[in-house]
Design a protein around this motif. Sequence first.
Motif, PDB file in Angstrom:
ATOM      1  N   GLU A   1       0.803  -1.254   0.005  1.00 42.06           N
ATOM      2  CA  GLU A   1      -0.087   0.116  -0.028  1.00 42.06           C
ATOM      3  C   GLU A   1       0.760   1.339  -0.039  1.00 42.06           C
ATOM      4  N   ILE A   2       1.992   1.198   0.962  1.00 39.67           N
ATOM      5  CA  ILE A   2       2.719   2.416   0.836  1.00 39.67           C
ATOM      6  C   ILE A   2       4.137   2.367   0.287  1.00 39.67           C
TER       7      ILE A   2
ATOM      8  N   LEU B   1       9.437   2.263   0.064  1.00 40.50           N
ATOM      9  CA  LEU B   1       9.900   3.654   0.583  1.00 40.50           C
ATOM     10  C   LEU B   1       9.106   4.027   1.769  1.00 40.50           C
ATOM     11  N   GLY B   2       7.970   3.920   1.815  1.00 42.76           N
ATOM     12  CA  GLY B   2       6.931   4.309   2.947  1.00 42.76           C
ATOM     13  C   GLY B   2       7.314   3.576   4.308  1.00 42.76           C
TER      14      GLY B   2
ATOM     15  N   LEU C   1       0.585   9.001   5.050  1.00 44.24           N
ATOM     16  CA  LEU C   1       2.170   9.387   4.500  1.00 44.24           C
ATOM     17  C   LEU C   1       2.012  10.561   3.200  1.00 44.24           C
TER      18      LEU C   1
ATOM     19  N   TRP D   1       8.260   7.206  -5.570  1.00 45.22           N
ATOM     20  CA  TRP D   1       7.549   6.901  -4.278  1.00 45.22           C
ATOM     21  C   TRP D   1       5.960   7.127  -4.772  1.00 45.22           C
TER      22      TRP D   1
ATOM     23  N   ASP E   1      10.328   2.313   4.617  1.00 47.24           N
ATOM     24  CA  ASP E   1      11.341   2.763   4.994  1.00 47.24           C
ATOM     25  C   ASP E   1      11.397   4.183   5.775  1.00 47.24           C
ATOM     26  N   VAL E   2      10.379   4.820   5.403  1.00 48.35           N
ATOM     27  CA  VAL E   2       9.998   6.272   6.068  1.00 48.35           C
ATOM     28  C   VAL E   2       9.643   6.142   7.382  1.00 48.35           C
ATOM     29  N   LEU E   3       8.649   5.291   7.371  1.00 50.52           N
ATOM     30  CA  LEU E   3       8.042   4.945   8.759  1.00 50.52           C
ATOM     31  C   LEU E   3       9.033   4.437   9.868  1.00 50.52           C
TER      32      LEU E   3
ATOM     33  N   LEU F   1       1.796   7.085  -3.698  1.00 53.34           N
ATOM     34  CA  LEU F   1       0.873   7.029  -2.451  1.00 53.34           C
ATOM     35  C   LEU F   1      -0.470   7.306  -2.896  1.00 53.34           C
TER      36      LEU F   1
ATOM     37  N   ALA G   1      12.266   4.875   9.492  1.00 58.44           N
ATOM     38  CA  ALA G   1      13.406   6.091   9.861  1.00 58.44           C
ATOM     39  C   ALA G   1      12.704   6.936  10.995  1.00 58.44           C
TER      40      ALA G   1
END
Lengths: 488, 488
Positions: free
Chosen positions: A458-459, A462-463, B198, B184, A465-467, B186, A469
């Motif tokens: 869904e995200i 990269l999504g 996000l 990315w 990875d962002v969460l 979303l 981070a």
Amino acid sequence: MRKALESVVGSDHVLIGRDDRLGRTGGLSYVDLLRHRGTGELAVPDAVVVPADPDEVQRVVEACAEHGVGLVPFGGGTSVVGGVQALRGDKESVVVLDLCRLDELVSVDPVSRLAVLRAGVVAPEAERLLAAHGFTLGHVPQSFERATIGGFAATRSAGQASAGYGRFEDMVEGVRMATPRGEWRLGVSPASAAGPDLRQLVVGSEGTFGVITEVTVRVRRLPTARRYEGFVLDGWTRGAEAVRELAQSRVLADVTRLSDPHETDMAFALSGGWKTALLRRYLRLRGVLDPCLLILGWEGGSDAEIAARRKATLRVLHRARPVPVGTAVGEKWRHGRFAGPRQRDALMDTGVCVETLETATYWSTVDTLRSAVRAALVDSLTEHGRTPIVACHISHAYETGASLYFTTIVPRDADDPFGQWTRAKAAACAAISANGPLGTISHHHAVGVDHAPYLPAEIGALGVDVLAAVKRELDPEGVLNPGKLLDR
Amino acid sequence: MRKALESVVGSDHVLIGRDDRLGRTGGLSYVDLLRHRGTGELAVPDAVVVPADPDEVQRVVEACAEHGVGLVPFGGGTSVVGGVQALRGDKESVVVLDLCRLDELVSVDPVSRLAVLRAGVVAPEAERLLAAHGFTLGHVPQSFERATIGGFAATRSAGQASAGYGRFEDMVEGVRMATPRGEWRLGVSPASAAGPDLRQLVVGSEGTFGVITEVTVRVRRLPTARRYEGFVLDGWTRGAEAVRELAQSRVLADVTRLSDPHETDMAFALSGGWKTALLRRYLRLRGVLDPCLLILGWEGGSDAEIAARRKATLRVLHRARPVPVGTAVGEKWRHGRFAGPRQRDALMDTGVCVETLETATYWSTVDTLRSAVRAALVDSLTEHGRTPIVACHISHAYETGASLYFTTIVPRDADDPFGQWTRAKAAACAAISANGPLGTISHHHAVGVDHAPYLPAEIGALGVDVLAAVKRELDPEGVLNPGKLLDR
């Protein structure tokens, strides 16, 4: 570690008794209930800590980070996705942080229509406290009777009246969160262009970035008038189209809930009696072949206001040729609207597998998604001569799409009750996640443990990875709610 | 590096001419205009890259990351906070990435009311493309004539009709962003509980996390009826209270704009003529001592719909005893609503310092904030016999608060025009940021360079750390829009 916790909250508020720990071990999903009935493993915490206020929560969080002890924030314990399972992750021990003592309405700003509530306030108590000031939150998910303000924020909850009052994220104006790196406060204005909206990063963080201790919420005047009523539309397609037109014309009732023919049939069957038989005959006479029940509910400051809004709704609904079935049907739904979880307990006692799951998508995909999830559930659960009932409704409609909520009932597989449902759930999740994905893995139940494997679809990687981070930044020791949200 | 860029976009689309570079050097703030008139330093990029599509943008971003070259995304160039200044940060060279060739409407989903627009589509063109399908975005900030879809998303823009159509962040259903770590994407549903939203982290990221290449937006039916009109209320306090009541009763007009007495006086003075003199006399006769102009505008599908909504608005407004001043006043405002920036250019030529700034806060703080900012501006600019005009309006109202928009006009300090305004702006920002802070450092102008020092007061040191962690994750080389958003 126990000493460190006791020095913060006092020895009376570090609970290590078996029942205290068992009472905060997981939530209310079907598999959680199976676990409590002896199937599958329970994740029991080593202790339960019950801090008195945000400052004590902050110190507990810091103590856990210092000692490398897992910490699971616990509100009403109503998660149906494993969100409060006391998992250890890579830690040797884990404690549950019960927020029940954070039960205050801190302040009300009647001019700005803002209220500051502590995270542990249970929804009915929040309504009682706000009503004393003439206000309401209007947030009524099915978990209403037990769920907490902090849980609503942490899980991005949506209530049954979301069309009128908004999702919980729309009500959150500010948050106070205890993180291992210190307290984080957000929220200085109703809207801002000062960078990304970090409140929307905290809302839905499911206790993995920090423990929400206070929420500043937008409140509304307590409604003094109300009207709930039922309509029957002929067929799912026409029904969903009608709800879409209400949403896109921006004349949705505060509660707008469309059942598909399976759910409508189930509702009629459960009502039983001669009135229902009469209703079925009446609908046939009116030419309704495939009845879909539509519940509409308005709340407001006066009967006149509601009459005006109802008129606007019905003007658009009219095109779908609705058959009015009266306010008694609406009121009956309203009175029973929090009973689902209790009914499930009773059904389970009779050897039934009963569970719900939900998703959401854009209007042009609603039918495809409903068919795909339905097929996945039916295929998975049709075995050994068992035939499942799979019912569906739309309970949250937006201009661009809607939620789909599925209820599944099937005789329990006595040999493998756990596997029976987990396979069906996996099939449904795969159907949602496939092809794009077709919809979100959760519209209002959150991610927890159960949906974490489907989040990357869904995200994006990269999504995730962002969460991760953000989590590393706020919780460098990785002690907060291990195993939730992120499947790593 | 130039070779690497040329191999992606073709040598025709790497511009190194002086005028090409000067044309993409900063935005449209007063100090930007001063810089172009020879005061202060211009940050001129080493080259301008003009990719054709999202894939080329992706490859340009990767090339810059690989070579350690700063990259400044550039849409309409309308930033008034230094958001598109071609700063180098710690890099030796910097290129501007002009998105003007990403100018397509990619697709329209009329059922879900969604449209996919490329980032470089300028707002009037977006409206023209959508109108061909019967739709509108309804996003009309003052920068409308030149600003782009990507810029709206990157800066968390809010349009003059935000009460009716929402802020731009409310319209964003999906984004596609080129980051050094890959593309990315979303957005799979109108709402979700699958972790933090996000999309709201991308919206407002001001080109520091990646380059937004496509935005999926919610669209609405093109309005076929419209009514704009003016009212005069007596006094700021009564006026702001009336707007608050409209917002909290949820009967705001789509455009709701309240001028304070200073701005109202300025509007009357600029109109001039016998009609205005007559209006002033008429207001005095009606007992209005301190006139505040209120513009209300409705747009919709029919005159009947607008009449019904107008009736609901006026029923609440009535308590504030508004004096109707007619639709001509409303239409005049509507026709002139994008003219502000052009008027400023003309005023500057006559030796005037003219600039705007804005903030937002909760209703109970609106008066305190307005007084504090006003005092800061007046105090700072009253020197050497000069007296500034400081006018204010509310143009965005919410249930819990409102924006405040200040326009300042004062004779330019010929010796130190740059210092004159930067000191005044710093005083105003300090007033906003002090005590809590009192409000947001920006309601719709974004952060850029100018507001970056004030962001920590608003989102906390932890908030800044979180943004920095996200940036490190997506842009490990730190090439994206150096010096913006984060003051580090």
